[in-house]
Design an enzyme around this catalytic site. Structure first.
Site, short mmCIF file in Angstrom:
data_model
loop_
_atom_site.label_atom_id
_atom_site.label_comp_id
_atom_site.label_asym_id
_atom_site.label_seq_id
_atom_site.Cartn_x
_atom_site.Cartn_y
_atom_site.Cartn_z
N ARG A 1 0.86 -1.18 0.00
CA ARG A 1 0.00 0.00 0.00
C ARG A 1 0.90 1.24 0.00
NH1 ARG A 1 -2.24 -3.55 3.89
NH2 ARG A 1 -4.36 -4.25 3.38
N HIS B 1 -4.45 -9.26 3.35
CA HIS B 1 -5.90 -9.24 3.51
C HIS B 1 -6.31 -10.11 4.69
CE1 HIS B 1 -6.66 -8.08 -0.98
NE2 HIS B 1 -6.40 -7.04 -0.22
N LYS C 1 -2.56 -2.80 7.65
CA LYS C 1 -3.83 -2.41 8.27
C LYS C 1 -4.10 -3.26 9.51
CE LYS C 1 -6.59 -0.47 4.49
NZ LYS C 1 -7.84 -0.63 3.73
N TYR D 1 -10.09 -10.54 -7.15
CA TYR D 1 -9.16 -10.54 -8.27
C TYR D 1 -9.44 -11.68 -9.25
CZ TYR D 1 -6.70 -6.98 -5.69
OH TYR D 1 -6.39 -5.82 -5.03
N ARG E 1 -0.92 -1.72 -6.89
CA ARG E 1 -1.10 -2.85 -5.96
C ARG E 1 -2.11 -3.84 -6.55
NH1 ARG E 1 -1.38 -4.67 -0.37
NH2 ARG E 1 -3.54 -4.93 0.31
N HIS F 1 -2.70 3.09 -6.00
CA HIS F 1 -3.28 1.84 -5.50
C HIS F 1 -3.55 0.86 -6.63
CE1 HIS F 1 -4.78 -0.29 -2.03
NE2 HIS F 1 -5.86 -0.65 -2.69
#
Length: 307
Positions: A162, A279, A185, A288, A256, A253
């Protein structure tokens, strides 16, 4: 205190948020969003019933309350996507609340979110991603700034970082190891392999940068030596996008997204890609697969004589 709620209900909301921080590792941005969603819902109930909504009263929420709240949210212009997100927050709170207090929260948990078309990530093609990196490398007047921008874009595309994660690197991280430990995150850690191209790009930047980053100091610097403003990364990408004639979806982004999509197209394992991206849920990574399928259908429709 949140309007329409008793001190007990506010404390209950606070304990739930503390639970998310401690056990789920939720980021402060996530906590802020959850607080706003659930406080808005609970505040609506207080206004709707014209009475204080203490913890005991919150246990008696029924389907008509849920329908009234969702109608109110749609009436103030909330999109289906945003309402679905709010409902997810409310359900998460009530799931914890009901387990803790031992009551049946079926009326809340069975509420159905409005349907919406999920937006798919918009990755760049492999050639476009390479072109972006090459473009940012020549578009800045100062050679060290050009090297800085190229290093950042290479980390986004080559390592799937990120923007905030790339800008979070410090002098302690250089020279980059073969495997980089990233804290993403929700304060979750993950290990990310570093390609030689990314390592070389960062080394070029460090060699040219007039501000030697000490341990714990920001690796990527602005023109005056301070930590690089994230907005400058966006501006470098925007300038490259315009020069290359790429769509407005070509953002930092998107690099990514491109990392994940190109790995998947090359036969990458979905679970491994989930780990590389950091994730929390596989369902986040599974989007994806839809991107790859959508691109395949575009090629089919463009090339098949009977399409």
């Amino acid at each position: 205190m949140t309007v329409g709620l008793s001190d007990g209900a506010v404390q209950m909301l606070g304990r739930w948020l503390d639970h998310l921080r401690a056990l789920d590792g939720a980021s402060e941005n996530t906590i802020t969003a959850y607080r706003a969603d659930v406080a808005g819902f609970l505040g609506f109930l207080g206004r709707h019933h014209g009475e204080g909504m203490g913890a005991e009263r919150l246990k008696r929420v029924i389907q008509s309350d849920m329908r009234a709240w969702m109608a109110h949210e749609r009436g103030r212009g909330l999109s289906s996507r945003s309402l679905a997100r709010e409902l997810s927050s409310v359900k998460s709170f009530y799931r914890w609340f009901s387990e803790r207090e031992g009551f049946d929260a079926t009326h809340v948990l069975s509420a159905r979110a409005p349907r919406f078309q999920a937006k798919l990530p918009r990755p760049l093609s492999e050639s476009a991603a390479r072109d972006v990196i090459a473009q940012v490398e020549v578009q800045a007047a100062e050679p060290w700034i050009a090297a800085r921008d190229a290093a950042i874009m290479t980390l986004l595309y080559g390592c799937g970082l990120r923007r905030s994660e790339a800008l979070g690197l410090t002098g302690s991280d250089v020279p980059l190891p073969e495997v980089l430990r990233i804290r993403g995150k929700g304060d979750k850690e993950r290990l990310v392999p570093v390609l030689p191209a990314a390592r070389d790009a960062v080394e070029d930047y460090v060699r040219l940068c007039p501000y030697a980053p000490g341990p714990g100091e920001a690796l990527f610097r602005g023109a005056r030596g301070g930590a690089l403003n994230p907005r400058l990364v966006d501006l470098a990408m925007e300038k490259a996008r315009v020069s290359l004639g790429l769509p407005v979806t070509a953002t930092p982004h998107a690099l990514r997204h491109s990392f994940a999509t190109h790995l998947l197209a090359s036969g990458g394992d979905l679970r491994a890609i989930q780990e590389l991206l950091g994730h929390a849920r596989l369902s986040t990574t599974q989007v994806y697969t839809a991107v790859d399928g959508a691109r395949l259908m575009q090629v089919y429709r463009a090339a098949h004589p009977r399409a």
